[in-house]
Motif scaffolding. Structure first.
Motif, PDB file in Angstrom:
ATOM      1  N   GLY B  77       0.839  -1.000   0.247  1.00 52.13           N
ATOM      2  CA  GLY B  77       0.015   0.255  -0.051  1.00 52.13           C
ATOM      3  C   GLY B  77       0.706   1.960   0.251  1.00 52.13           C
ATOM      4  O   GLY B  77       0.223   2.591   0.297  1.00 52.13           O
ATOM      5  N   THR B  78       2.318   1.349  -0.613  1.00 50.90           N
ATOM      6  CA  THR B  78       2.300   2.411  -0.286  1.00 50.90           C
ATOM      7  C   THR B  78       2.226   2.944  -1.717  1.00 50.90           C
ATOM      8  O   THR B  78       2.028   2.931  -2.682  1.00 50.90           O
ATOM      9  CB  THR B  78       4.398   2.050  -1.143  1.00 50.90           C
ATOM     10  OG1 THR B  78       4.514   0.475  -0.629  1.00 50.90           O
ATOM     11  CG2 THR B  78       5.342   3.614  -1.116  1.00 50.90           C
ATOM     12  N   THR B  79       2.061   4.375  -0.931  1.00 51.78           N
ATOM     13  CA  THR B  79       1.067   5.521  -1.832  1.00 51.78           C
ATOM     14  C   THR B  79       2.309   6.467  -2.296  1.00 51.78           C
ATOM     15  O   THR B  79       3.437   6.696  -2.036  1.00 51.78           O
ATOM     16  CB  THR B  79       0.666   6.602  -0.435  1.00 51.78           C
ATOM     17  OG1 THR B  79       1.659   6.980  -0.089  1.00 51.78           O
ATOM     18  CG2 THR B  79      -0.854   5.898  -0.318  1.00 51.78           C
ATOM     19  N   GLY B  80       1.581   6.846  -3.869  1.00 51.39           N
ATOM     20  CA  GLY B  80       2.285   7.747  -4.345  1.00 51.39           C
ATOM     21  C   GLY B  80       1.717   8.310  -5.445  1.00 51.39           C
ATOM     22  O   GLY B  80       0.747   8.191  -5.538  1.00 51.39           O
ATOM     23  N   GLY B 152     -11.353   0.192   0.032  1.00 47.87           N
ATOM     24  CA  GLY B 152     -11.029  -1.841   0.501  1.00 47.87           C
ATOM     25  C   GLY B 152     -11.062  -1.489   2.223  1.00 47.87           C
ATOM     26  O   GLY B 152     -11.837  -0.725   3.066  1.00 47.87           O
ATOM     27  N   SER B 153     -11.033  -2.802   2.176  1.00 43.95           N
ATOM     28  CA  SER B 153     -11.102  -3.424   3.644  1.00 43.95           C
ATOM     29  C   SER B 153     -10.770  -2.890   4.637  1.00 43.95           C
ATOM     30  O   SER B 153     -11.274  -3.277   5.980  1.00 43.95           O
ATOM     31  CB  SER B 153     -10.923  -4.705   3.556  1.00 43.95           C
ATOM     32  OG  SER B 153      -9.834  -5.364   3.246  1.00 43.95           O
ATOM     33  N   GLY B 180      -6.138  -8.599   1.055  1.00 43.91           N
ATOM     34  CA  GLY B 180      -4.301  -8.883   1.968  1.00 43.91           C
ATOM     35  C   GLY B 180      -3.192  -8.352   1.082  1.00 43.91           C
ATOM     36  O   GLY B 180      -1.908  -8.673   1.085  1.00 43.91           O
ATOM     37  N   THR B 181      -3.229  -7.374   0.409  1.00 44.24           N
ATOM     38  CA  THR B 181      -2.709  -6.628  -0.225  1.00 44.24           C
ATOM     39  C   THR B 181      -2.508  -5.171   0.160  1.00 44.24           C
ATOM     40  O   THR B 181      -3.804  -4.823   0.926  1.00 44.24           O
ATOM     41  CB  THR B 181      -2.493  -6.990  -2.020  1.00 44.24           C
ATOM     42  OG1 THR B 181      -4.134  -6.122  -2.429  1.00 44.24           O
ATOM     43  CG2 THR B 181      -2.566  -8.035  -2.670  1.00 44.24           C
ATOM     44  N   GLY B 182      -2.142  -4.080  -0.667  1.00 46.93           N
ATOM     45  CA  GLY B 182      -2.377  -2.503  -0.329  1.00 46.93           C
ATOM     46  C   GLY B 182      -3.421  -2.462  -0.442  1.00 46.93           C
ATOM     47  O   GLY B 182      -4.134  -0.975  -0.349  1.00 46.93           O
ATOM     48  N   LEU B 183      -3.926  -2.936  -2.105  1.00 46.63           N
ATOM     49  CA  LEU B 183      -5.395  -2.596  -2.296  1.00 46.63           C
ATOM     50  C   LEU B 183      -6.450  -2.365  -1.262  1.00 46.63           C
ATOM     51  O   LEU B 183      -6.784  -1.711  -1.573  1.00 46.63           O
ATOM     52  CB  LEU B 183      -6.053  -3.676  -3.649  1.00 46.63           C
ATOM     53  CG  LEU B 183      -5.012  -3.814  -4.623  1.00 46.63           C
ATOM     54  CD1 LEU B 183      -5.945  -5.313  -5.634  1.00 46.63           C
ATOM     55  CD2 LEU B 183      -4.654  -2.371  -5.770  1.00 46.63           C
ATOM     56  N   ASP B 184      -6.272  -3.125  -0.086  1.00 48.16           N
ATOM     57  CA  ASP B 184      -6.801  -2.835   0.954  1.00 48.16           C
ATOM     58  C   ASP B 184      -6.914  -1.353   1.872  1.00 48.16           C
ATOM     59  O   ASP B 184      -8.063  -1.274   1.824  1.00 48.16           O
ATOM     60  CB  ASP B 184      -7.059  -4.244   1.897  1.00 48.16           C
ATOM     61  CG  ASP B 184      -6.783  -5.073   1.226  1.00 48.16           C
ATOM     62  OD1 ASP B 184      -7.003  -5.484   0.995  1.00 48.16           O
ATOM     63  OD2 ASP B 184      -6.914  -6.393   2.044  1.00 48.16           O
ATOM     64  N   THR B 185      -5.532  -0.843   1.173  1.00 51.34           N
ATOM     65  CA  THR B 185      -5.718   0.686   2.121  1.00 51.34           C
ATOM     66  C   THR B 185      -6.332   1.833   0.862  1.00 51.34           C
ATOM     67  O   THR B 185      -6.024   2.730   1.088  1.00 51.34           O
ATOM     68  CB  THR B 185      -4.472   0.856   2.610  1.00 51.34           C
ATOM     69  OG1 THR B 185      -3.916   0.932   1.382  1.00 51.34           O
ATOM     70  CG2 THR B 185      -4.314  -0.130   3.691  1.00 51.34           C
ATOM     71  N   ALA B 186      -6.970   1.169  -0.237  1.00 50.41           N
ATOM     72  CA  ALA B 186      -6.887   2.168  -1.279  1.00 50.41           C
ATOM     73  C   ALA B 186      -8.378   2.662  -1.222  1.00 50.41           C
ATOM     74  O   ALA B 186      -9.118   1.894  -0.892  1.00 50.41           O
ATOM     75  CB  ALA B 186      -6.722   1.779  -2.433  1.00 50.41           C
ATOM     76  N   VAL B 187      -8.765   3.626  -1.580  1.00 52.43           N
ATOM     77  CA  VAL B 187      -9.767   4.340  -1.920  1.00 52.43           C
ATOM     78  C   VAL B 187     -10.478   4.190  -3.424  1.00 52.43           C
ATOM     79  O   VAL B 187      -9.501   4.836  -4.216  1.00 52.43           O
ATOM     80  CB  VAL B 187     -10.240   5.412  -1.989  1.00 52.43           C
ATOM     81  CG1 VAL B 187     -11.606   6.463  -1.446  1.00 52.43           C
ATOM     82  CG2 VAL B 187     -10.252   5.405   0.037  1.00 52.43           C
ATOM     83  N   TYR B 188     -11.337   4.499  -3.989  1.00 45.63           N
ATOM     84  CA  TYR B 188     -11.918   4.174  -5.508  1.00 45.63           C
ATOM     85  C   TYR B 188     -12.914   4.875  -5.874  1.00 45.63           C
ATOM     86  O   TYR B 188     -13.512   5.438  -5.334  1.00 45.63           O
ATOM     87  CB  TYR B 188     -12.008   2.181  -5.872  1.00 45.63           C
ATOM     88  CG  TYR B 188     -10.964   2.006  -5.696  1.00 45.63           C
ATOM     89  CD1 TYR B 188      -9.710   1.639  -6.497  1.00 45.63           C
ATOM     90  CD2 TYR B 188     -11.112   0.810  -4.422  1.00 45.63           C
ATOM     91  CE1 TYR B 188      -8.949   0.496  -6.098  1.00 45.63           C
ATOM     92  CE2 TYR B 188     -10.472   0.040  -3.865  1.00 45.63           C
ATOM     93  CZ  TYR B 188      -9.225  -0.200  -4.928  1.00 45.63           C
ATOM     94  OH  TYR B 188      -8.115  -0.973  -4.479  1.00 45.63           O
TER      95      TYR B 188
END
Lengths: 223, 400
Positions: B77-80, B152-153, B180-188
């Motif tokens: 979930g490294t932000t960029g 994300g969850s 279980g990946t960085g996608l869980d901390t994302a907002v779409y």
């Protein structure tokens, strides 16, 4: 019921001995009948215990047969022989024979759970009282002395009222008074119809017997 | 007292002995359950990553490399944030072998009042998107409208609640399942909402380095390759002919993760086997020693008429009861540790990690209990058989 030993013998193979075949019991005959006390005497190592364990269905003889009413007990399957041991035989082994997880009373009553019979409370209490262990009913085996454990094993054997009682040095670890009580109880059991075999090296035991046998170097002799 | 109660009495009357064996069994069940959950979680994480990536190639501006590790973007979930113009997307889309292409815009928030951690906002184009919408559709009933987001969850905002991103209040339309990946901390959100957020971020002095209209930028272009072409060739073609971009094959991201996961999973499996072998041997040795110690007691049971079969049964039943006790302790400890510290484990492993569902965890726990309930009595089998086959007369003769 009659228990007959026909030419039974037992030898052991000693792995590193000079003479590697040791004959503990030489071929012998013996008959135990209900209503009598047989006393087998002899020095330590003469083969008394080996003969007793063979007769009680606990040690298969090297040769010969042990017949109960003409039926070879060692021809039976383990399950049948175990059943026979629990319904007809009672063995008082040497040393301390207790199940450590059970109380004294539970140890005494244990054979009844195998037979599937309810114990006669009066008989059990009376035997325990005579043996001086009634106050130890709820005690654990670990809390008992050698003599008390011995009397517990005797009570366990007597309470089920078996047809055959095999007592291996029943008065070892006991004082004179308790020895007398034990021998009298065994005598009473015979008088009530049981066949009793006492293995002992104490002369006192002979006074309670109807038949006396002597063993020497694996050989049985009638004095 | 019935003889059938003897195994339980033996256990209760000898707490020291029972505890020692139960601890060994607990080690068995702990290692099996924890190991199984870890391996399962890693595999689920990888599967979920494969499902979610959806594209064959991701094209990023050159500047992305210096800002973010493409693997980390999905795993940790490294932000960029990095941008290229939509003209670049059109140039890429025109290359041969591309079946579908869709741009996404990223925005990293450093202070969102919703989250304890920075989140990655991902804006997609609803017209062309083929990577995000299929799994958003599983949770969101309608298309996203302006200022609506799907989270994300791991983003701490419930459905219907509002999330403030750069001062803009965004309504949460749905929450996605864990990956279980960085996608869980994302907002779409849609590209339209993203343009609003980019403007707001620029107004709040967020260094976006966007010189053009925010609606005319993309951060990454997701490509699906025509089956008639090779992914490798298409990626190479873009890298050679389109300037200032980098085409990354998603398969290489996944295979890198898969290799790491394979290594970790193999290590865990080897550890489980090692722990099991050692514990099993120790258990067998313990039962053997115990058997020797209780030889006389077993002989007494034979004397009163207990058959060999029944005697083995008593010994095995006792082993079974202790195994159940130890098994349950190990399972409880394992669940306590894995469920409470899975985030730490996930961080330490730095791999996609997706815990099994409650039902699956229950299944694992029951299977573990069954395994130790077989292993315990099995390790006691040799000792039980040896004891029941021993000549009672000889044991009595020894006069122990």
């Amino acid at each position: 019921m009659v228990l007959k030993a026909e030419q039974v013998s037992k030898y052991y193979i000693r792995p590193n001995g000079v003479a590697n075949c040791f004959e503990a019991v030489k071929p012998c005959d013996l008959t135990l009948a209900g209503g009598s006390v047989s006393v087998l005497m002899g020095r330590s190592g003469s083969g008394k215990t080996t003969l007793l364990t063979m007769l009680s269905g606990l040690l298969r003889p090297s040769h010969g047969r042990v017949l109960l009413d003409e039926k070879d007990i060692y021809a039976l399957a383990d399950r049948e022989l175990s059943r026979l041991r629990c319904t007809h035989f009672a063995v008082i082994p040497q040393g301390t024979g207790a199940v450590s997880a059970l109380s004294v009373l539970e140890n005494i009553l244990l054979p009844f759970s195998l037979i599937g019979r309810t114990a006669d409370e009066k008989t059990v209490l009376s035997v325990m009282e005579k043996l001086g262990i009634s106050h130890l009913a709820s005690a654990q085996p670990g809390e008992l002395s050698g003599g008390e454990l011995r009397r517990m094993a005797i009570a366990r054997a007597l309470c089920v009222k078996p047809d055959f009682i095999f007592a291996d040095e029943p008065t070892a670890d006991l004082d004179d008074e308790n020895s007398r009580v034990v021998l009298e109880l065994l005598r009473n059991a015979a008088d009530e119809g049981a066949a009793v075999l006492i293995v002992s090296h104490e002369a006192e035991a002979a006074r309670y017997g109807d038949r006396l046998y002597k063993m020497n170097a694996g050989q049985i002799m009638i004095p | 007292m019935s003889i059938s109660k003897l195994p339980l009495r033996n256990i209760l009357r000898h707490p020291g002995r029972t505890t020692a064996i139960a601890i060994l069994v607990a080690v068995l069940s702990f290692s099996l359950l924890s190991g199984s959950i870890l391996v399962y979680s890693l595999n689920s994480g990888l599967r979920s990553l494969e499902n979610r990536l959806g594209a064959d190639i991701i094209v990023l501006p050159d500047s992305a490399r210096s800002k973010v590790n493409i693997d980390n973007l999905y795993l940790q979930g490294t932000t960029g944030y990095y941008y290229m113009s939509t003209a670049k997307q059109e140039e890429i889309t025109k290359r041969d072998g591309i079946a579908a292409a869709s741009g996404q815009v990223f925005l990293a928030t450093l202070r969102a009042d919703c989250c304890s951690m920075p989140v990655q906002v991902i804006g997609f184009d609803p017209e062309t998107d083929f990577t995000v919408q299929p799994w958003i559709a599983e949770r969101a009933k309608n298309d996203l409208s302006l200022n609506e987001v799907v989270v994300g969850s791991k983003v701490s905002a419930g459905v219907g609640e509002s999330l403030r991103i750069y001062g803009i209040s965004c309504r949460v339309a749905a929450r996605l399942d864990a990956t279980g990946t960085g996608l869980d901390t994302a907002v779409y959100c849609t590209g339209e909402t993203m343009a609003v957020l980019l403007n707001a971020a620029r107004e709040m002095n967020h260094e976006l380095k966007i010189t053009t209209d925010p609606s005319k930028v993309v951060s990454a272009v997701y490509l699906r390759v025509d089956p008639a072409f090779s992914v490798e060739d298409v990626a190479n073609d873009i890298n050679i002919h389109v300037r200032k971009v980098q085409a990354v094959k998603t398969r290489s991201v996944i295979s890198g993760v898969s290799d790491s996961l394979g290594g970790v999973a193999s290590t865990i499996k080897a550890l489980i086997i090692g722990v099991w072998a050692l514990s099993f041997l120790l258990l067998a040795a313990a039962f053997m020693l115990l058997g020797g110690e209780r030889k006389r007691e077993y002989a007494v049971l034979r004397v009163i008429g207990v058959s060999r079969k029944r005697l083995s049964g008593i010994a095995l039943k006792e082993a079974l009861f202790v195994s159940v006790l130890g098994g349950l302790i190990g399972i409880a400890l394992s669940l306590l540790i894995v469920l409470n510290f899975h985030s730490l484990i996930e961080k330490a492993l730095a791999l996609p990690f997706l815990l099994p569902s409650g039902r699956n965890i229950m299944l694992f726990a029951v299977s573990t209990l069954v395994c130790v309930c077989i292993a315990g009595p099995l390790s006691a089998m040799v000792s039980a058989l040896k004891l029941s086959r021993a000549d009672t007369g000889i044991i009595l003769r020894e006069g122990v």
